[in-house]
Design an enzyme around this catalytic site. Sequence first.
Site, PDB file in Angstrom:
ATOM      1  N   GLY A  33       0.813  -1.214   0.000  1.00 25.70           N
ATOM      2  CA  GLY A  33       0.000   0.000   0.000  1.00 25.70           C
ATOM      3  C   GLY A  33       0.846   1.263   0.000  1.00 25.70           C
ATOM      4  N   ASP A  61      -9.401  -2.491  -6.121  1.00 23.70           N
ATOM      5  CA  ASP A  61      -9.041  -2.027  -4.781  1.00 23.70           C
ATOM      6  C   ASP A  61     -10.265  -1.341  -4.175  1.00 23.70           C
ATOM      7  OD1 ASP A  61      -8.092  -0.787  -2.523  1.00 23.70           O
ATOM      8  OD2 ASP A  61      -6.281   0.015  -3.469  1.00 23.70           O
ATOM      9  N   ASN A 262       9.026   3.580  -7.499  1.00 23.05           N
ATOM     10  CA  ASN A 262       8.532   4.963  -7.490  1.00 23.05           C
ATOM     11  C   ASN A 262       9.186   5.827  -6.410  1.00 23.05           C
ATOM     12  OD1 ASN A 262       6.590   4.987  -9.624  1.00 23.05           O
ATOM     13  ND2 ASN A 262       5.194   3.782  -8.354  1.00 23.05           N
ATOM     14  N   CYS A 276      17.424  15.537   2.386  1.00 20.52           N
ATOM     15  CA  CYS A 276      17.443  14.936   1.046  1.00 20.52           C
ATOM     16  C   CYS A 276      18.653  14.013   0.891  1.00 20.52           C
ATOM     17  CB  CYS A 276      17.483  16.013  -0.032  1.00 20.52           C
ATOM     18  SG  CYS A 276      16.064  17.136   0.005  1.00 20.52           S
TER      19      CYS A 276
END
Length: 331
Positions: A33, A61, A262, A276
Site C-alpha cells: 500500500g 481495490d 517509485n 534529502c
Amino acid sequence: MATTTTVDDAQPPTLQNILDQKSLKWIFCGGKGGVGKTTTSCSLAIQLAKVRESVLLISTDPAHNLSDAFGQKFGREAVKVNGFSNLSAMEIDPTSSMQEMIEQSEQRGGALAPFMQDLAFAIPGVDEAMGFAEIMKLVKSMEYSVVVFDTAPTGHTLRFLSFPSVLEKALTKFSSFGKSLGPMFQQFQSMMGGGANAQEDMFAKLEGMRQVITEVNSQFKDETKTTFVCVCIAEFLSLYETERLIQELTQYGIDTHAIVCNQLLYPPPGSQCEHCRVRKAMQDKYVHEMMDLYAEDFNVVKIPLLTEEVRGPEKLSSLSEYLMHPYQPPQ
C-alpha cells in the site's frame, strides 16, 4: 557471495516489452500500500492506448483511486476516460456479486435464499471469489484488446490471484451438492409457494461462472497472455513485500518480469538539503540491492519523486513517459 549485475547484464529499464507483446490480454499492477500502484497502472494504460485498439483499466481495490487519479468519476460500468478515444475505466467491488446473486434469487421467489446464503458463505473466500468471477465474465464479454488491473495492496492481490483455483474447487462441490439435493429443493420450494426454478437458476449461474474461472485460470498461467508488474518504493518493507510477491506469483505460475520503483529522490547538484542527502543515501542502498537481485531478469523502471501531485490525464500522460524512457537525473 552475491554477484553484482553489470549494466551489460541488466534488462532494459523500461516497460517497452509489455507494449511490444501484442498477445498480452491481462496485466496486473500490484504491491504494498502507498507505493503508487494506481499511478503506475494509469500510466501503463495510457501508454498501452497508444499501441492497442482498446484498453480497459479496472480497479479492484476497495479504496478505488482511479476516479481521484483521472479527476473523473468511474463506477461499475466501463466509461471512456476523458481525452482518450480507446481507453476506458471502471471501479468495482469484488465482494458484492455473491450477495447480489442471492438477493436476486430471493426476489424471484427463492424461499431457500437464507439457507443458500449460509451455505455459500460457509466456503472461505467465496464471496470475493464470486465477485472475481463476475468481473471476469463481464470483462470477457466486452472484448477489450487488453485489460489492466489496478489491484488492492499485496495481501489482497495474492488472494485475488488465488480465486480461480479456490472458486473452481468450491463451485465443483457447490454444483455437486445442488444436483444431489435439487429435487428436494424444488419440492420444498413448491410447498413454500415460491418460484420453482429460482435455485436451479442460481446453480446454473454458479456452474457458468466455474467454467469462466477455469478458462481464465489457464490464461493467467499463460505468459503470452498475462503478466504482473510489481510496484514498490526504495524502502526495506516494500522491497521485502516485492520479493514475497514475486515468489508467490512464481508459485501460482503467473509471469512477472517488471518492477516499477517509485518516488526516487534526485536532489539537484550542490543541494544543501541534509534531509534529502540522508534520504537519498537510504534509497540508493535499496536500489542497489534491487538491481543486484532483479536487474538480470527483470525490467526495473526507476520513477522520480515529483514536486507536484500527479492528477489528471495530462500529468499522468507526462509521468507515463518515464515507463518508456528512463529518467535522466540532473547533472
